[in-house]
Design an enzyme around this catalytic site. Structure first.
Site, PDB file in Angstrom:
ATOM      1  N   GLY A 255       0.651  -0.943  -0.056  1.00  0.00           N
ATOM      2  CA  GLY A 255      -0.122   0.022   0.223  1.00  0.00           C
ATOM      3  C   GLY A 255       0.817   1.229   0.007  1.00  0.00           C
ATOM      4  O   GLY A 255       0.303   2.302  -0.779  1.00  0.00           O
ATOM      5  N   CYS A 373       4.557   1.102  13.209  1.00  0.00           N
ATOM      6  CA  CYS A 373       3.326   1.113  13.917  1.00  0.00           C
ATOM      7  C   CYS A 373       3.328   0.713  15.118  1.00  0.00           C
ATOM      8  O   CYS A 373       2.315  -0.004  16.025  1.00  0.00           O
ATOM      9  CB  CYS A 373       2.421   0.306  13.165  1.00  0.00           C
ATOM     10  SG  CYS A 373       2.479  -1.482  13.065  1.00  0.00           S
TER      11      CYS A 373
END
Length: 431
Positions: A255, A373
């Site tokens: 992505g 993350c």
């Protein structure tokens, strides 16, 4: 006799949840196998919602069982415990009693536990009457991890814990090479899907209510992707110059590299991943979005450039490093079940090796974006500070407040802030 459809779904949810809880299997991997076996998209959505709710709420369910059952369930009753989790999850979701209770009781019988159906019925009806016990929002976090988050963030740790108990919103990234964001938002509205367009990141839309990907107009035609706002900020932070030679060092599922190419189709981008199977997903993502012809894909270890690198420096490098994933617990609640204390040191070593290797491939004047993350300082600000201390010519380039709160040489967004996932960004420039 074949169980009724509602019963079969509760059994499937119990089996899915059991594999995740008892065999430490990834929730994402298990759902990827289980959901395609359900023909009705509504059944898929319900099973997924039940399992996610059950994992997020298991600490409350344990408190209920501890308070309401005189004799604790033994190891032979793990499938019964999991079935009760499924029932409690449905009650927490607000499903009608005939669905939450009756179908779950029938599932108890269908699973060969007819003698315990009365107990299941009594426990679920008690939950309906009294509600499930309240527990602290950090109750699902293992003690060692809870301690680290509190050490790192003090009073702000509550932001992390609170966010982990609730589902994440659905964010979209509009493919600017194929459609304007405002035009796509109009298409969503025409399809009865409400969204908001934040000022940042500029390709993002946030849905008022999550929908199945199949309901998104033009998804198969590559008009849009599902990607959290924090992940979209990666391309905004790296912002390579037009036509630059770019390395995405850990690219799967693709992505972020696709976003870079959507922003600038002239980039000369190499998408790298150590796992050939995961690299296949990158190829599929690029193909759907129409950027596949603009990227080279290679299965290789970014930490060992001597095995694959041609010696030509990159103008920009994205290092979205393997991490504890503690910033995306609301999307992957099984992180709290599977992560171990010893994992953090191993991840820090991998991150440091990747940083050092990537730096050797960066051209003078080039930029490296280190991103995770995670919400743990040792993987983020402390990792970058250690790199800067040992690396001559490495300079941190400040990012503004749109990327989160100050954290050492970078920026940290905690989960739920601006409606986004927890993410860390540090931009490093080679002098």
């Amino acid at each position: 006799m074949k169980p009724a459809p509602g019963v079969a779904l509760r059994i499937a949810a119990t089996q899915t949840l059991g594999v995740v809880l008892q065999r430490q299997r990834s929730l994402k991997a298990e759902l990827a196998q289980r959901l395609p076996t359900l023909r009705d998209v509504r059944d898929r959505a319900l099973l997924e919602a039940i399992v996610f709710t059950a994992i997020r709420g298991h600490a409350r369910y344990d408190a209920a069982l501890k308070a309401w059952i005189p004799k604790p369930l033994g190891y032979r009753d793990e499938d019964l415990r999991t079935l009760l989790y499924v029932g409690f999850a449905q009650i927490q979701m607000g499903l009608p009693a005939h669905a939450a209770v009756d179908a779950t009781v029938e599932a108890t019988r269908a699973m060969g536990r007819t003698h315990q159906a009365g107990m299941v019925n009594a426990l679920l009806r008690r939950a309906l009457r009294e509600g499930l016990p309240e527990v602290a929002n950090d109750a699902a976090w293992p003690a060692w991890l809870r301690t680290r988050v509190r050490r790192d963030w003090g009073d702000a740790a509550s932001v992390v814990f609170d966010a982990s108990t609730t589902p994440a919103p659905m964010w979209l990234r509009v493919n600017r090479t194929r459609v304007d964001r405002d035009a796509y938002r109009t298409r969503l509205q025409d399809a009865g899907i409400e969204s908001t367009a934040p000022g940042f990141p500029e390709d993002a839309l946030r849905l008022a209510t999550p929908v199945a990907v199949s309901e998104l107009p033009g998804f198969d035609d590559g008009l849009v992707s599902v990607q959290d706002g924090s992940a979209q900020c990666v391309a905004e932070a790296l912002a390579p110059s037009r036509g630059a030679r770019v390395l995405d060092a850990c690219s799967a599922p693709g992505g972020k590299s696709a976003h870079l190419l959507e922003r600038d189709p002239t980039l000369r981008l190499l998408a790298l991943d150590i796992d050939p199977q995961r690299l296949r997903r990158v190829r599929e993502t690029h193909a759907r979005l129409g950027v596949g012809s603009n990227a080279e894909l290679r299965a290789a270890d970014a930490a060992a450039p001597d095995t694959w690198w041609d010696g030509v420096p990159f103008d920009a490098i994205l290092l979205d490093a393997p991490c504890s994933a503690t910033g995306i617990v609301r999307r992957q609640p099984d992180v709290l079940l599977h992560r171990r204390d010893t994992d953090i040191d191993s991840l820090r070593e991998i991150q440091a090796r990747l940083l050092d290797a990537a730096w050797t491939m960066l051209a003078p004047g080039g930029a490296l974006l280190y991103a995770t993350c995670s919400v743990l300082v040792e993987e983020n600000a402390a990792q970058v500070d250690a790199f800067l201390a040992r690396t001559r010519g490495a300079v941190a380039e400040p990012l503004d407040a749109r990327f989160g709160r100050d954290s050492g040489a970078g920026r940290q967004r905690l989960p739920g802030e601006d409606g986004m996932d927890g993410f860390f960004y540090a931009k490093l420039r080679k002098a």
